[in-house]
Design a protein around this motif. Structure first.
Motif, PDB file in Angstrom:
ATOM      1  N   GLU A  34      -5.094   3.511   9.219  1.00  0.00           N
ATOM      2  CA  GLU A  34      -4.925   4.051   7.873  1.00  0.00           C
ATOM      3  C   GLU A  34      -6.272   4.377   7.225  1.00  0.00           C
ATOM      4  OE1 GLU A  34      -2.595   4.919   4.304  1.00  0.00           O
ATOM      5  OE2 GLU A  34      -1.924   4.458   6.335  1.00  0.00           O
ATOM      6  N   ALA A  35      -7.281   3.533   7.500  1.00  0.00           N
ATOM      7  CA  ALA A  35      -8.611   3.727   6.911  1.00  0.00           C
ATOM      8  C   ALA A  35      -9.475   4.679   7.729  1.00  0.00           C
ATOM      9  CB  ALA A  35      -9.327   2.389   6.774  1.00  0.00           C
ATOM     10  N   ASP A  36      -8.961   5.075   8.904  1.00  0.00           N
ATOM     11  CA  ASP A  36      -9.697   5.960   9.813  1.00  0.00           C
ATOM     12  C   ASP A  36     -11.025   5.325  10.240  1.00  0.00           C
ATOM     13  OD1 ASP A  36     -10.018   8.217  11.376  1.00  0.00           O
ATOM     14  OD2 ASP A  36     -11.010   9.371   9.804  1.00  0.00           O
ATOM     15  N   VAL A  37     -10.947   4.061  10.624  1.00  0.00           N
ATOM     16  CA  VAL A  37     -12.111   3.345  11.132  1.00  0.00           C
ATOM     17  C   VAL A  37     -11.689   2.603  12.396  1.00  0.00           C
ATOM     18  CG1 VAL A  37     -13.126   3.058   8.837  1.00  0.00           C
ATOM     19  CG2 VAL A  37     -11.642   1.266   9.769  1.00  0.00           C
ATOM     20  N   SER A  38     -12.647   1.968  13.056  1.00  0.00           N
ATOM     21  CA  SER A  38     -12.337   1.218  14.263  1.00  0.00           C
ATOM     22  C   SER A  38     -11.784  -0.159  13.924  1.00  0.00           C
ATOM     23  CB  SER A  38     -13.589   1.058  15.129  1.00  0.00           C
ATOM     24  OG  SER A  38     -14.518   0.207  14.484  1.00  0.00           O
ATOM     25  N   ARG A  39     -11.041  -0.731  14.850  1.00  0.00           N
ATOM     26  CA  ARG A  39     -10.534  -2.090  14.684  1.00  0.00           C
ATOM     27  C   ARG A  39     -11.685  -3.072  14.538  1.00  0.00           C
ATOM     28  NH1 ARG A  39      -8.965  -6.168  18.443  1.00  0.00           N
ATOM     29  NH2 ARG A  39      -7.129  -7.373  17.796  1.00  0.00           N
ATOM     30  N   ALA A  40     -12.760  -2.828  15.279  1.00  0.00           N
ATOM     31  CA  ALA A  40     -13.925  -3.715  15.222  1.00  0.00           C
ATOM     32  C   ALA A  40     -14.532  -3.739  13.820  1.00  0.00           C
ATOM     33  CB  ALA A  40     -14.969  -3.277  16.238  1.00  0.00           C
ATOM     34  N   LEU A  41     -14.490  -2.590  13.140  1.00  0.00           N
ATOM     35  CA  LEU A  41     -15.053  -2.541  11.786  1.00  0.00           C
ATOM     36  C   LEU A  41     -14.220  -3.384  10.823  1.00  0.00           C
ATOM     37  CD1 LEU A  41     -17.253  -1.324   9.975  1.00  0.00           C
ATOM     38  CD2 LEU A  41     -15.666   0.538   9.458  1.00  0.00           C
ATOM     39  N   VAL A  42     -12.913  -3.348  10.991  1.00  0.00           N
ATOM     40  CA  VAL A  42     -12.054  -4.184  10.145  1.00  0.00           C
ATOM     41  C   VAL A  42     -12.420  -5.654  10.334  1.00  0.00           C
ATOM     42  CG1 VAL A  42      -9.688  -4.925   9.668  1.00  0.00           C
ATOM     43  CG2 VAL A  42     -10.165  -2.516  10.173  1.00  0.00           C
ATOM     44  N   TYR A  43     -12.600  -6.061  11.598  1.00  0.00           N
ATOM     45  CA  TYR A  43     -12.927  -7.452  11.889  1.00  0.00           C
ATOM     46  C   TYR A  43     -14.331  -7.822  11.415  1.00  0.00           C
ATOM     47  CZ  TYR A  43      -8.739  -8.611  14.537  1.00  0.00           C
ATOM     48  OH  TYR A  43      -7.450  -8.904  14.892  1.00  0.00           O
ATOM     49  N   ARG A  44     -15.201  -6.858  11.289  1.00  0.00           N
ATOM     50  CA  ARG A  44     -16.547  -7.145  10.810  1.00  0.00           C
ATOM     51  C   ARG A  44     -16.504  -7.667   9.369  1.00  0.00           C
ATOM     52  NH1 ARG A  44     -20.656  -2.260  10.775  1.00  0.00           N
ATOM     53  NH2 ARG A  44     -20.026  -2.295  12.983  1.00  0.00           N
ATOM     54  N   TYR A  45     -15.584  -7.109   8.581  1.00  0.00           N
ATOM     55  CA  TYR A  45     -15.487  -7.508   7.181  1.00  0.00           C
ATOM     56  C   TYR A  45     -14.454  -8.610   6.967  1.00  0.00           C
ATOM     57  CZ  TYR A  45     -18.414  -3.540   5.999  1.00  0.00           C
ATOM     58  OH  TYR A  45     -19.471  -2.665   5.903  1.00  0.00           O
ATOM     59  N   PHE A  46     -13.424  -8.614   7.805  1.00  0.00           N
ATOM     60  CA  PHE A  46     -12.362  -9.608   7.668  1.00  0.00           C
ATOM     61  C   PHE A  46     -12.041 -10.160   9.059  1.00  0.00           C
ATOM     62  CE2 PHE A  46     -11.866  -6.524   4.243  1.00  0.00           C
ATOM     63  CZ  PHE A  46     -11.899  -7.352   3.141  1.00  0.00           C
ATOM     64  N   PRO A  47     -12.481 -11.375   9.362  1.00  0.00           N
ATOM     65  CA  PRO A  47     -12.318 -11.928  10.698  1.00  0.00           C
ATOM     66  C   PRO A  47     -10.869 -12.118  11.130  1.00  0.00           C
ATOM     67  CG  PRO A  47     -13.138 -13.602   9.166  1.00  0.00           C
ATOM     68  CD  PRO A  47     -13.221 -12.291   8.465  1.00  0.00           C
ATOM     69  N   ASN A  48      -9.957 -12.145  10.166  1.00  0.00           N
ATOM     70  CA  ASN A  48      -8.536 -12.237  10.499  1.00  0.00           C
ATOM     71  C   ASN A  48      -7.717 -11.631   9.364  1.00  0.00           C
ATOM     72  OD1 ASN A  48      -8.104 -14.411   8.458  1.00  0.00           O
ATOM     73  ND2 ASN A  48      -9.388 -15.598   9.884  1.00  0.00           N
ATOM     74  N   MET A  49      -6.423 -11.423   9.625  1.00  0.00           N
ATOM     75  CA  MET A  49      -5.566 -10.784   8.629  1.00  0.00           C
ATOM     76  C   MET A  49      -5.352 -11.682   7.417  1.00  0.00           C
ATOM     77  SD  MET A  49      -4.796  -7.682   9.100  1.00  0.00           S
ATOM     78  CE  MET A  49      -3.479  -7.549   7.897  1.00  0.00           C
ATOM     79  N   ALA A  50      -5.426 -12.987   7.613  1.00  0.00           N
ATOM     80  CA  ALA A  50      -5.253 -13.889   6.479  1.00  0.00           C
ATOM     81  C   ALA A  50      -6.322 -13.641   5.417  1.00  0.00           C
ATOM     82  CB  ALA A  50      -5.298 -15.343   6.949  1.00  0.00           C
ATOM     83  N   GLU A  51      -7.550 -13.409   5.860  1.00  0.00           N
ATOM     84  CA  GLU A  51      -8.642 -13.137   4.924  1.00  0.00           C
ATOM     85  C   GLU A  51      -8.425 -11.818   4.197  1.00  0.00           C
ATOM     86  OE1 GLU A  51     -11.364 -14.900   3.963  1.00  0.00           O
ATOM     87  OE2 GLU A  51     -10.456 -16.582   5.025  1.00  0.00           O
ATOM     88  N   LEU A  52      -7.952 -10.817   4.925  1.00  0.00           N
ATOM     89  CA  LEU A  52      -7.710  -9.516   4.306  1.00  0.00           C
ATOM     90  C   LEU A  52      -6.539  -9.587   3.335  1.00  0.00           C
ATOM     91  CD1 LEU A  52      -8.253  -6.553   3.926  1.00  0.00           C
ATOM     92  CD2 LEU A  52      -7.051  -6.072   6.070  1.00  0.00           C
ATOM     93  N   ARG A  53      -5.478 -10.304   3.713  1.00  0.00           N
ATOM     94  CA  ARG A  53      -4.342 -10.457   2.798  1.00  0.00           C
ATOM     95  C   ARG A  53      -4.770 -11.171   1.528  1.00  0.00           C
ATOM     96  NH1 ARG A  53      -1.173 -11.417   7.740  1.00  0.00           N
ATOM     97  NH2 ARG A  53      -1.602 -13.652   7.549  1.00  0.00           N
ATOM     98  N   LYS A  54      -5.596 -12.206   1.665  1.00  0.00           N
ATOM     99  CA  LYS A  54      -6.070 -12.951   0.495  1.00  0.00           C
ATOM    100  C   LYS A  54      -6.895 -12.060  -0.425  1.00  0.00           C
ATOM    101  CE  LYS A  54      -8.858 -17.020  -0.753  1.00  0.00           C
ATOM    102  NZ  LYS A  54      -9.996 -16.302  -1.373  1.00  0.00           N
ATOM    103  N   ALA A  55      -7.804 -11.271   0.154  1.00  0.00           N
ATOM    104  CA  ALA A  55      -8.640 -10.375  -0.661  1.00  0.00           C
ATOM    105  C   ALA A  55      -7.786  -9.319  -1.354  1.00  0.00           C
ATOM    106  CB  ALA A  55      -9.700  -9.716   0.222  1.00  0.00           C
ATOM    107  N   ALA A  56      -6.793  -8.806  -0.644  1.00  0.00           N
ATOM    108  CA  ALA A  56      -5.919  -7.788  -1.229  1.00  0.00           C
ATOM    109  C   ALA A  56      -5.084  -8.380  -2.359  1.00  0.00           C
ATOM    110  CB  ALA A  56      -5.012  -7.195  -0.146  1.00  0.00           C
TER     111      ALA A  56
END
Length: 200
Positions: A34-56
């Motif tokens: 959706e963000a048009d980036v690599s999966r690795a880039l997502v993990y660079r900022y958020f090591p897991n989905m729990a962290e991303l869900r919390k930030a969101a």
């Protein structure tokens, strides 16, 4: 993008996806696509989905609180009506996520998410007390507000499932419930008189 801009962009992307699908079902790959980036880039900022869900969630709750405070030049009853419609609109815009957040057994319901939601609940109660001019609420009034906030959350969840009335009708019904609960709260007469002068 600068690092903070990229992180903010990933959070905004996650919120767009969570508006379409329950957060517990969303994968890092979906966010990356959706963000048009690599999966690795997502993990660079958020090591897991729990962290991303919390930030969101934190971002969504901050946006909700900024929108819930209606214009002070409106009569108190209309302020509450506007706030209720705002909340219903917010829940509707994140419908797949809303039920998951309120479901204590869901994968996204954690102590941290519950604390964030409680912060908003407390903010709503404080806003009502501020706008009705009650500075030192009685225990009975506080209990009534706790119960009403829970009733709002549950009613909106059921409304999202069946939509048996318009959102305007739902907001008006919830406002009627608040007035009935506060009137029957049984607090000190001075408190009841102040509430009656503002919302009945």
């Amino acid at each position: 993008m600068a690092p903070h801009e990229r992180r903010d962009d990933l959070i905004r992307t996650a919120l767009r996806v969570f508006a379409r699908r329950p957060p517990g079902d969303v994968t890092p790959e979906e966010i990356a696509e959706e963000a048009d980036v690599s999966r690795a880039l997502v993990y660079r900022y958020f090591p897991n989905m729990a962290e991303l869900r919390k930030a969101a969630l934190e971002q969504a709750m901050a946006e909700l609180m900024s929108r819930l405070a209606p214009p002070e030049d409106l009569p108190p009853l209309e302020q509450l009506r506007v706030a209720l419609r705002t909340f219903i609109d917010f829940a509707d815009s994140y419908a797949p996520s809303y039920a998951a957040l309120l479901n204590g057994g869901s994968v996204i319901s954690t102590e941290e998410t519950e604390a964030e939601i409680d912060r908003v609940r407390e903010g709503v109660r404080a806003l009502i007390l501020q706008r009705t001019g009650v500075g030192s609420p009685s225990p009975k009034l506080l209990l009534s507000l706790h119960c009403w906030v829970s009733a709002v959350e549950t009613a909106v969840m059921f409304w999202l499932r069946d939509r048996g009335m318009s959102r305007e009708e739902l907001a008006d019904w919830l406002l009627d419930q608040l007035i009935a609960m506060l009137t029957a709260a049984g607090g000190p007469q001075e408190e009841l008189d102040r509430l009656a002068a503002h919302i009945t």
